[in-house]
Design an enzyme around this catalytic site. Structure first.
Site, mmCIF file in Angstrom:
data_model
loop_
_atom_site.group_PDB
_atom_site.id
_atom_site.type_symbol
_atom_site.label_atom_id
_atom_site.label_comp_id
_atom_site.label_asym_id
_atom_site.label_seq_id
_atom_site.Cartn_x
_atom_site.Cartn_y
_atom_site.Cartn_z
ATOM 1 N N ARG A 293 0.811 -1.214 0.000
ATOM 2 C CA ARG A 293 0.000 0.000 0.000
ATOM 3 C C ARG A 293 0.847 1.269 0.000
ATOM 4 N NH1 ARG A 293 -5.079 0.033 2.132
ATOM 5 N NH2 ARG A 293 -4.605 -1.889 3.254
ATOM 6 N N CYS A 361 -26.211 -2.749 -9.460
ATOM 7 C CA CYS A 361 -27.485 -3.126 -8.870
ATOM 8 C C CYS A 361 -27.226 -3.758 -7.517
ATOM 9 C CB CYS A 361 -28.214 -4.089 -9.781
ATOM 10 S SG CYS A 361 -28.332 -3.446 -11.442
ATOM 11 N N GLU A 362 -26.879 -2.923 -6.554
ATOM 12 C CA GLU A 362 -26.423 -3.385 -5.242
ATOM 13 C C GLU A 362 -26.421 -2.163 -4.340
ATOM 14 O OE1 GLU A 362 -25.196 -6.365 -2.952
ATOM 15 O OE2 GLU A 362 -24.931 -6.792 -5.079
ATOM 16 N N TYR A 391 -4.968 -1.786 -3.923
ATOM 17 C CA TYR A 391 -6.166 -2.602 -3.681
ATOM 18 C C TYR A 391 -7.423 -2.044 -4.356
ATOM 19 C CZ TYR A 391 -2.855 -4.426 -0.332
ATOM 20 O OH TYR A 391 -1.723 -4.942 0.229
HETATM 21 C C1 PLP Z 1 -0.752 -7.783 2.062
HETATM 22 C C2 PLP Z 1 0.605 -8.184 2.476
HETATM 23 C C3 PLP Z 1 1.643 -7.266 2.427
HETATM 24 C C4 PLP Z 1 1.449 -5.812 2.043
HETATM 25 O O1 PLP Z 1 0.706 -5.116 2.963
HETATM 26 P P1 PLP Z 1 0.490 -3.523 2.765
HETATM 27 O O2 PLP Z 1 -0.437 -3.163 3.851
HETATM 28 O O3 PLP Z 1 -0.091 -3.327 1.421
HETATM 29 O O4 PLP Z 1 1.824 -2.880 2.906
HETATM 30 C C5 PLP Z 1 2.897 -7.698 2.772
HETATM 31 N N1 PLP Z 1 3.132 -8.989 3.124
HETATM 32 C C6 PLP Z 1 2.143 -9.905 3.183
HETATM 33 C C7 PLP Z 1 2.451 -11.280 3.570
HETATM 34 C C8 PLP Z 1 0.851 -9.533 2.867
HETATM 35 O O5 PLP Z 1 -0.117 -10.439 2.933
#
Ligand code: PLP
Length: 433
Positions: A293, A361-362, A391
Site C-alpha cells: 500500500r 445493482c447493489e 487494492y
Molecule cells: C498484504 C501483504 C503485504 C502488504 O501489505 P500492505 O499493507 O499493502 O503494505 C505484505 N506482506 C504480506 C504477507 C501480505 O499479505
C-alpha cells in the site's frame, strides 16, 4: 491536500502529478485509473535508502505486488531494484511477462496449491514463504521429485494485534495465516523443516496487518520474532539468516490520517532490532519488509463522470458515478475512507453533503458516505477519488458486466501513457463459449 502530488490549477481544476485531471478524463474516458509513475519510483527509493541506512547493504524492501499488479509495475520494480512478493501463479506469470527475475521473489499465500508450487519451481522462484506444516510437506515432495533444494521461510504469527480493521489484521494467534509462536506450533514447524533434506530454511516471516499506524507495532513484532530466533538458536542450534517483517505501513486517505515518515519509522524498527539482538546475543539477520500500500496507494487516483444526482428531502443525497464497486470495492468490503473531489469545480464551496455511489445493482455499491461537494454538482462533472493506487485495480471485477477501467501512467509533469488498456465488450465475452 492529503498528498503532495495533488494540487489545484488556476483554472479551478484538480491536478494530479502536475496534470489536469479534467483533461485526462476527456482524453482517456472514465472510469479511469491514474498512476503517478514518479511517485511510485520515489516511494521505492525512500524505502531502499532507509533500508540501506538503517539495516545495512543487504536489506531489501520487497514490493507486495497484490496491492497493484500489472506488467508495467513489475518493470518499474525491476528498474528500481526492488524485490517482490507474489501470492499466486497469476502474479508470477505477470512478473515473468514483464521480464522480472523471480529469483528476487517471495511466494506467499496461506494455501498454495500443488500446481502453484510446481509453477514456482518451474520458474526458479527465489523463496517460498510456507504457511504451515502441510505446505512444507508439499514443497519438500516437489523439490525431492526435481532433485533440488528449495529455499523457504516460515510464516509465523507473533500474537500482535495491530488495531486496524478486523479483515486486514493478520498477526493475531487466531488467524488463518501462519503458525503461532505462542502455541508451540512455530517451534514444531521449525524443527520439522530443519529435518527435510530438500528444503533450506532461510528464516522467518510475519505480517501483522495493513494500514497500521500504531506507535510500536513493528518494533514489538520484531522483538517477538527475534526472541523466537534466539530460542531456536539456543535449543536447536539454528540461526535464521533472514527476518522478514511483512508490510502494513499506513497511508493518508483523509486529512485526519497521520503522516508517516518511512525513514523515521524504519529507523525506529532498526533501533529495536539492534537492541534486541545485543540483549539476546545473536547477530542481526538480513532484514526484509514488504510494503505494498505505501508504495502505490498515493500514486493512484480514480476519475469518474458524474451522472444522476438524487436529493431525498429529509433523508440523503446521492451522487452517482459511472464506476463503483467493480473498480473500488473497498468501502463495500471494510468501510474504507476516501477523499472525493469534484475535479472541475475545485474553487466552489462544498456545501452539499451526499453519498458517492456506483452504478451497480447493489445498495452496498458505495464509494463513500457523507462527502461534502459543491451544490452545483451534476451530470458531466468529473469526480476524483484520491489514494486509489492500492487494492483497487487489483481487486477489480466485471460485476454487472462493466468492462474494467484502464490504467494510465503519468510522469514528468506532462507525459501520460496507457499501461493497461480499457476492456472492450469483446473482452467481456472472450471466454464465453
Ligand atoms: C498484504 C501483504 C503485504 C502488504 O501489505 P500492505 O499493507 O499493502 O503494505 C505484505 N506482506 C504480506 C504477507 C501480505 O499479505
Amino acid at each position: 491536500m492529503i498528498c503532495d502530488n495533488i494540487t489545484v490549477g488556476q483554472n479551478g481544476h484538480l491536478y494530479f502529478a502536475g496534470q489536469d485531471t479534467v483533461e485526462l478524463a476527456k482524453q482517456y474516458g472514465t472510469p479511469l485509473y491514474l498512476m503517478d509513475e514518479d511517485k511510485i519510483r520515489e516511494s521505492c527509493r525512500v524505502y531502499t535508502a532507509a533500508f540501506k541506512k538503517h539495516f545495512g547493504e543487504n536489506a531489501r524492501p520487497l514490493y507486495a505486488s497484490k496491492a497493484n499488479c500489472f506488467k508495467r509495475i513489475y518493470e518499474i520494480m525491476r528498474e528500481e531494484n526492488m524485490g517482490i512478493d507474489v501470492v499466486s501463479s497469476g502474479e508470477m506469470y505477470t512478473a515473468i511477462q514483464a521480464g522480472y527475475d523471480l529469483s528476487h521473489a517471495y511466494f506467499h499465500s496461506n494455501n498454495k496449491t500443488d500446481a502453484d508450487i510446481a509453477y514456482g519451481m518451474d520458474n526458479n522462484i527465489g523463496y517460498f514463504v510456507a504457511d504451515n506444516v502441510e505446505e512444507i510437506k508439499a514443497i519438500e515432495a516437489e523439490a525431492a521429485r526435481r532433485g533440488i533444494r528449495q529455499k523457504v521461510l516460515l510464516r509465523l504469527t507473533p500474537g500482535i494485534d495491530p488495531h486496524t480493521y478486523e479483515a486486514i489484521a493478520t498477526g493475531k494467534v487466531d488467524s488463518k495465516f501462519g503458525s503461532a509462536i505462542e502455541t508451540g506450533q512455530a517451534e514444531e514447524i521449525t524443527v520439522f523443516t530443519l529435518a527435510q533434506p530438500h528444503v533450506e530454511l532461510m528464516g522467518f516471516h510475519c505480517h501483522v496487518g495493513s494500514q497500521v499506524f500504531g506507535e510500536d507495532i513493528f518494533e514489538r513484532a520484531a522483538v517477538v520474532m527475534l526472541e523466537f530466533i534466539a530460542d531456536m538458536k539456543n535449543k536447536h542450534g539454528y540461526m535464521a539468516p533472514q527476518l522478514d517483517l511483512g508490510g502494513g505501513y499506513g497511508v493518508r486517505y483523509v486529512e485526519s490520517d497521520p503522516y508517516l515518515d518511512v525513514d523515521t519509522k524504519v529507523g525506529q524498527v532498526a533501533a529495536a532490532i539492534k537492541e534486541a539482538c545485543a540483549r539476546l546475543n545473536i547477530e542481526m539477520p538480513e532484514i526484509h519488509m514488504e510494503p505494498g500500500r505505501s508504495i502505490v496507494a498515493a500514486a493512484g487516483m480514480t476519475l469518474y463522470t458524474c451522472g444522476t444526482v438524487k436529493k431525498i428531502p429529509g433523508y440523503k443525497n446521492y451522487v452517482s458515478i459511472d464506476g463503483g464497486m467493480p473498480d473500488n470495492p473497498r468501502f463495500a468490503l471494510y468501510g474504507s475512507k476516501y477523499t472525493c473531489l469534484v475535479a472541475n469545480k475545485m474553487n466552489e464551496e462544498c456545501d452539499f453533503v451526499a453519498s458517492i455511489v456506483g452504478r451497480c445493482c447493489e445498495s452496498g455499491d458505495i464509494i463513500q458516505e457523507g462527502v461534502s461537494v459543491p451544490s452545483s454538482v451534476g451530470r458531466g462533472d468529473t469526480v476524483a477519488v484520491c489514494t486509489t493506487g492500492a487494492y483497487n485495480y487489483s481487486m477489480a471485477s466485471n460485476y454487472n458486466r462493466l468492462p474494467r477501467a484502464p490504467i494510465v501512467m503519468l510522469r514528468g509533469g506532462n507525459e501520460s501513457y496507457v499501461a493497461v488498456r480499457r476492456e472492450s465488450f469483446a473482452d467481456l465475452c472472450m471466454n464465453d463459449l
